[in-house]
Design a protein around this motif. Structure first.
Motif, PDB file in Angstrom:
ATOM      1  N   PRO A   1       0.850  -1.199   0.000  1.00 15.97           N
ATOM      2  CA  PRO A   1       0.000   0.000   0.000  1.00 15.97           C
ATOM      3  C   PRO A   1       0.879   1.241   0.000  1.00 15.97           C
TER       4      PRO A   1
ATOM      5  N   TYR B   1      -6.337  -3.600  -2.490  1.00 11.55           N
ATOM      6  CA  TYR B   1      -5.681  -4.767  -1.892  1.00 11.55           C
ATOM      7  C   TYR B   1      -6.507  -6.022  -2.134  1.00 11.55           C
TER       8      TYR B   1
ATOM      9  N   ARG C   1       1.524  -8.639   2.295  1.00 10.15           N
ATOM     10  CA  ARG C   1       2.211  -8.117   1.130  1.00 10.15           C
ATOM     11  C   ARG C   1       2.736  -9.190   0.174  1.00 10.15           C
TER      12      ARG C   1
END
Length: 438
Positions: free
Chosen positions: A234, A262, A280
Motif C-alpha cells: 500500500p 488490496y 504483502r
C-alpha cells in the motif's frame, strides 16, 4: 493495548520491531564482543546495506542518498570492509550464516566491479559462502544492466527483487518514480535471461489516479513474467518524502481505495495460482523459494553491515543513526566512511521485559501461517493469549483472529498494518512518537 491515532487500516508497515525511530544513542556504547557473547550463532542472517540510488521516488523514506561524489562508493566499501572485519572478530569462531541479503538504497547502483568487491567483502571478511545460502538482492529497472546481473548470478544470487511499483507510465509519474515501461520490461527480460531461481516484482497500490482496472492491468503485466514472488505494497505518504511535502494526509476515502485495491489484487493473484504468505507477499504455487529453513526470524540473530543496516541479538537491536532528509543522510554516510573503530554498538533498543514476546508474536502473527504455539511455549513457557489477552481479544472481536488465536483471518491479514502497531509496547510507541523526523 497500544492506542493508535485512528481506525485506519494503514497505521504503519511493521517489517521489524521495534522500528529504528525507537532507537536512541546507547550511552555505554557496548563492545560488540559483549553484545554477541552467548548468542545463538549457528544460523545467522547477513545483511549488507548500500545507501545509494540514482533517483529518490516520491514515496521513499529509506535511508539512501541520490548519487555519489567521485570516490564515495569506494570509500563506502572501504568502511564496509573495516566494519565486516570488526564484526566477524566479535562473533564466535564457529558462527555460521544461513542466509544473506543486499539491500538499500539500490545495491545495483554499484558498478559490476563494485558488486564483485561487495561479494568479496561478504565472503572474505565474514566467512559466508554466498553459493551455499539463499542470497536476495534488491534492484531497480534502470540499474539491471547485463554486466551487473552477470556478477550477481555468478556469485550465487538466488533471488532478485525489482522495484517496479507500476507498469503504467502515468502511475509511475504520479508516484514520482521516473521510469518508463520499456525500461521495466527490458530489466525483467535481462533478469530472466540471467537465470535467477526467484524473481520478485514489487508493486504499489493507492497511487493517485489509480483505479481497480489500472491496478489489475499492472498485475497482469507482472504476471506475464511468471514471477516466483510478488509483493503488493500500500502506498504511504510519510514525512520528508517527495509526496509528503506536497500531498494531503491520509483520509477515509484513501483508506477505502487502498483496501479495495488490496482485496482486488489479492483475489486476482489467488485466482492466478499464487499463495498468500503475508499481507504483502504472494508466492507462485510450486515455484522455487529463496528462504532458509534453518533460520527463524523470531529467534536467530541478524548481522547488519553498512550505515543503514540494523543488527539483532536476543537482548539488543542496534544500528547507526537514522534519517530521511537528504542533508542528514549525507552527514551520516560521511561519518560512516570516516569511521575507523567499528567495535561498538552506537544506537539501539534493549529487548527487556516483554519486548521479546511482542517481537516473536509480531514476527509470527503477521505471516499467513501464524504463530507456532508450541514453539512459543517452549521459548516463553506461556501462550500469546496469556501474555497479550487484551490485544488478542480486540483482534478476535473484530474478526481478525482465528478461533485458536494462532493466525489472522483473511480480514485480519488485510488489516496487518493496524494489527502490528496495536502490539507495540507503550515504551516503543512513546519513543517513536517522540522521534523528531530529520
Amino acid at each position: 493495548m497500544t492506542t493508535t491515532t485512528a481506525e485506519s487500516p494503514y497505521q504503519s508497515y511493521v517489517y521489524a520491531y521495534p522500528h529504528k525511530t525507537a532507537y536512541r544513542p546507547l550511552p555505554d556504547r557496548p563492545a560488540l564482543r559483549e553484545v554477541w557473547a552467548g548468542e545463538r550463532q549457528h544460523a545467522l542472517s547477513l545483511y549488507l546495506h548500500v545507501p545509494f540510488c540514482e533517483v529518490r521516488c516520491g514515496f521513499c523514506n529509506l535511508f539512501t542518498r541520490i548519487g555519489s561524489p567521485e570516490g564515495l562508493t569506494t570509500a563506502y566499501l572501504d568502511a564496509l570492509e573495516r566494519q565486516a572485519t570488526a564484526v566477524r572478530a566479535a562473533l564466535d569462531t564457529g558462527a555460521r550464516f544461513a542466509l544473506a541479503a543486499f539491500g538499500g538504497g539500490t545495491p545495483t547502483y554499484l558498478t559490476a566491479a563494485e558488486l564483485t568487491r561487495l561479494c568479496d567483502i561478504a565472503e572474505q571478511r565474514t566467512g559466508i559462502d554466498l553459493h551455499a545460502v539463499p542470497l536476495s538482492v534488491e534492484a531497480s529497472p534502470d540499474t539491471c544492466t547485463p554486466d551487473r546481473l552477470a556478477v550477481l548470478a555468478e556469485r550465487g544470487t538466488t533471488r532478485l527483487s525489482i522495484g517496479v511499483q507500476s507498469f503504467l507510465n502515468t502511475e509511475a509519474r504520479s508516484a514520482v518514480r521516473p521510469q518508463k515501461r520499456a525500461a521495466v520490461e527490458t530489466a525483467l527480460d535481462r533478469a530472466r535471461a540471467a537465470g535467477f531461481p526467484v524473481l520478485n516484482i514489487d508493486l504499489i497500490y493507492g497511487i493517485d489516479g489509480q483505479t481497480e482496472r489500472s491496478w489489475l492491468q499492472s498485475l497482469d503485466a507482472a504476471l506475464a513474467w511468471r514471477p516466483e514472488e510478488l509483493y503488493l505494497y500500500p502506498l504511504y505518504v510519510r514525512p520528508l518524502t517527495g509526496l509528503g511535502r506536497r500531498a494531503p494526509g491520509p483520509s477515509p476515502a484513501w483508506d477505502a481505495q487502498r483496501l479495495a485495491l488490496y482485496r482486488a489484487g489479492r483475489d486476482h493473484l489467488l485466482a492466478a495460482g499464487y499463495q498468500q504468505v503475508s499481507m504483502r507477499m504472494f508466492r507462485r504455487s510450486g515455484a522455487a523459494t529463496a528462504s532458509a529453513g534453518e533460520y527463524a526470524c523470531q529467534t536467530d540473530g541478524m548481522v547488519g553491515l553498512g550505515c543503514g543496516a540494523r543488527s539483532y541479538t536476543s537482548k539488543l537491536h542496534y544500528s547507526f543513526d537514522y534519517a530521511v532528509d537528504a542533508s542528514a543522510v549525507r552527514g551520516i554516510i560521511d561519518d560512516y566512511v570516516a569511521t575507523s573503530d567499528f567495535d561498538r554498538a552506537e544506537h539501539g533498543w534493549e529487548m527487556t521485559g516483554d519486548e521479546p514476546r511482542r517481537r516473536h508474536l509480531l514476527q509470527s502473527l503477521l505471516q499467513a501461517e501464524g504463530v507456532d504455539l508450541a514453539a512459543y511455549r517452549r521459548r516463553f513457557n506461556s501462550s500469546p493469549r496469556e501474555d497479550f489477552p487484551a490485544e488478542l481479544a480486540a483482534f478476535e472481536e473484530r474478526g481478525w483472529l482465528t478461533a485458536d488465536g494462532a493466525a489472522l483471518t483473511p480480514e485480519g491479514l488485510a488489516h496487518s498494518d493496524a494489527i502490528g502497531p496495536a502490539l507495540f509496547s507503550a515504551e516503543v510507541a512513546a519513543r517513536m512518537e517522540a522521534y523528531e523526523a530529520r
